[in-house]
Write an enzyme that holds these catalytic residues in place. Structure first.
Site, mmCIF file in Angstrom:
data_model
loop_
_atom_site.group_PDB
_atom_site.id
_atom_site.type_symbol
_atom_site.label_atom_id
_atom_site.label_comp_id
_atom_site.label_asym_id
_atom_site.label_seq_id
_atom_site.Cartn_x
_atom_site.Cartn_y
_atom_site.Cartn_z
ATOM 1 N N GLU A 93 4.742 3.218 5.927
ATOM 2 C CA GLU A 93 4.357 3.661 4.587
ATOM 3 C C GLU A 93 3.751 5.066 4.584
ATOM 4 O O GLU A 93 3.891 5.812 3.611
ATOM 5 C CB GLU A 93 3.343 2.677 3.980
ATOM 6 N N SER B 28 -1.008 -1.528 14.141
ATOM 7 C CA SER B 28 -0.717 -0.549 13.095
ATOM 8 C C SER B 28 0.622 0.136 13.335
ATOM 9 O O SER B 28 0.798 0.888 14.290
ATOM 10 C CB SER B 28 -1.826 0.509 13.040
ATOM 11 N N ASP C 54 -10.443 -0.015 6.106
ATOM 12 C CA ASP C 54 -9.002 -0.022 6.341
ATOM 13 C C ASP C 54 -8.576 1.164 7.209
ATOM 14 O O ASP C 54 -7.657 1.060 8.023
ATOM 15 C CB ASP C 54 -8.272 0.017 4.994
ATOM 16 N N LYS D 187 0.848 -1.194 0.000
ATOM 17 C CA LYS D 187 0.000 0.000 0.000
ATOM 18 C C LYS D 187 0.884 1.244 0.000
ATOM 19 O O LYS D 187 1.636 1.472 0.946
ATOM 20 C CB LYS D 187 -0.903 -0.002 1.235
ATOM 21 N N ASN E 229 1.882 2.460 11.430
ATOM 22 C CA ASN E 229 1.721 3.890 11.177
ATOM 23 C C ASN E 229 1.191 4.600 12.415
ATOM 24 O O ASN E 229 1.668 5.673 12.781
ATOM 25 C CB ASN E 229 0.783 4.110 9.986
ATOM 26 N N GLY F 292 -7.664 -3.958 2.132
ATOM 27 C CA GLY F 292 -8.750 -3.954 3.102
ATOM 28 C C GLY F 292 -8.216 -4.015 4.521
ATOM 29 O O GLY F 292 -6.994 -4.036 4.743
ATOM 30 N N LYS G 51 -4.894 6.149 3.770
ATOM 31 C CA LYS G 51 -5.324 5.904 5.153
ATOM 32 C C LYS G 51 -4.137 5.862 6.098
ATOM 33 O O LYS G 51 -4.264 6.155 7.294
ATOM 34 C CB LYS G 51 -6.157 4.629 5.251
#
Length: 336
Positions: A279, A252, A242, A106, A254, A134, A189
């Site tokens: 990312e 996560s 997502d 992603k 991020n 997803g 996202k």
């Protein structure tokens, strides 16, 4: 039984290899890193990215990409987004026309602003590039927790082939022709998840996170539609689904990086502490530049960029967002 090759040795690669193997496919895992190949072969486990999830002895693990992809009906591109182009280059001349390549990375490429399937198609113009995305943390898929994702493809029959290959009683796959929106949702996202983590690191609460998620999907949708996507896709699995899981989950990376930044870490320090690819840091800059190109107002994306790259304190960036000119929530609704 199909032969499927998974390119990459990280957590998501191994979780998907496990899904594919349990679906009675012949599975090969490839990694460019000799040390990773050796460690996976010896321990049958990625102890850093996906501890506790064992790789069946019947799954071949190799560093020879030509051997790995030979006669594969489906190739899964499960490397980090920054390595998708270089990995696709390795496939030149060794995969046939019509090869199905399923991207699960992603991100948005920094200089071209291409999505991952666009990169793959540029390098391998005769392939069938699709995206799988997803709300799907590898840690949960590896433990067989019920998960739903979506396949985006240009051709219905290709999407349905991939759908059947991946689907089972804990991994449900939907299909969609809106590949572009699926990829944009999956990459953008991560930027909002950084914002949610930063807010948590600052000590803010549920109200703040809910506002960031809600306004975040609005920003993502507006940019996606401006770039030719469909708004409904952003309210599906690869959009709001997502976004929720990435903003609110302990898995996560991020969000974890954002928490550290909110506590005062620099971006480099946070990435080093997380010890995995973040990312959202790459996508943040691309998202900001795309917002300017398409003239879409994205204050959360702008604030994240200010904190990451322009030495603006996170608390100050939040104040600036909150003190913007007041407006309607939906400007297209009419008053009586």
């Amino acid at each position: 039984m199909s032969k499927v090759t998974v390119l990459g040795g990280g957590g998501w690669a191994i979780a998907l290899a496990k899904v594919l193997f349990e679906n009675q496919n012949q599975v090969t895992i490839w990694s460019k890193l000799d040390k990773e190949v050796q460690a996976l072969n010896n321990g049958r486990e990625n102890k850093i990215c996906l501890p506790g999830v064992k790789i069946d002895e019947s799954i071949q693990i190799t560093g020879d990409i030509q051997e790995a992809v030979k006669d594969s009906e489906i190739i899964v591109m499960a490397v980090a987004s920054s390595f998708v182009r270089s990995t696709a280059e390795l496939l030149k001349g060794i995969v046939p026309a019509g090869q199905i390549i399923v991207d699960v990375a992603k991100g948005i490429e920094k200089d071209t602003y291409y999505t991952m399937t666009e990169i793959i198609e540029e390098v391998l113009p005769d392939c069938e590039a699709v995206v799988l995305s997803g709300p799907s943390h590898a840690e949960e898929v590896g433990r067989q927790l019920p998960t739903a994702v979506v396949i985006g493809a240009k051709k219905k029959d290709i999407a349905e082939t991939v759908q059947k290959t991946f689907s089972n009683d804990y991994f449900r796959v939907y299909t969609s022709p809106d590949r572009k929106s699926i990829e944009l949702g999956g990459s953008l996202k991560n930027v909002i998840a950084l914002a949610a983590g930063i807010a948590d690191g600052l000590g803010y609460g549920d109200n703040t996170e809910a506002a960031l998620i809600t306004r975040g999907i609005k920003e993502i949708t507006q940019l996606g539609v401006a770039m030719g996507g469909h708004s409904r896709t952003f309210h599906g699995l690869s959009g709001i689904g997502d976004l929720i899981v990435t903003c609110d989950s302990k898995h996560s990376r991020n969000r974890r990086a954002g928490v550290l930044i909110g506590k005062g870490y620099t971006l480099d320090e946070a990435v080093k502490e997380v010890n995995m690819v973040v990312e959202g840091a790459v996508s943040a800059e691309a998202a900001y530049n795309l917002s300017k190109k398409y003239q879409v107002d994205m204050p959360i994306v702008e604030a994240v960029n200010a904190v990451l790259f322009h030495n603006v304190k996170a608390s100050e960036a939040m104040k600036q967002m909150m003190n913007r000119a007041l407006t309607n929530e939906f400007s297209d609704l009419d008053w009586e």
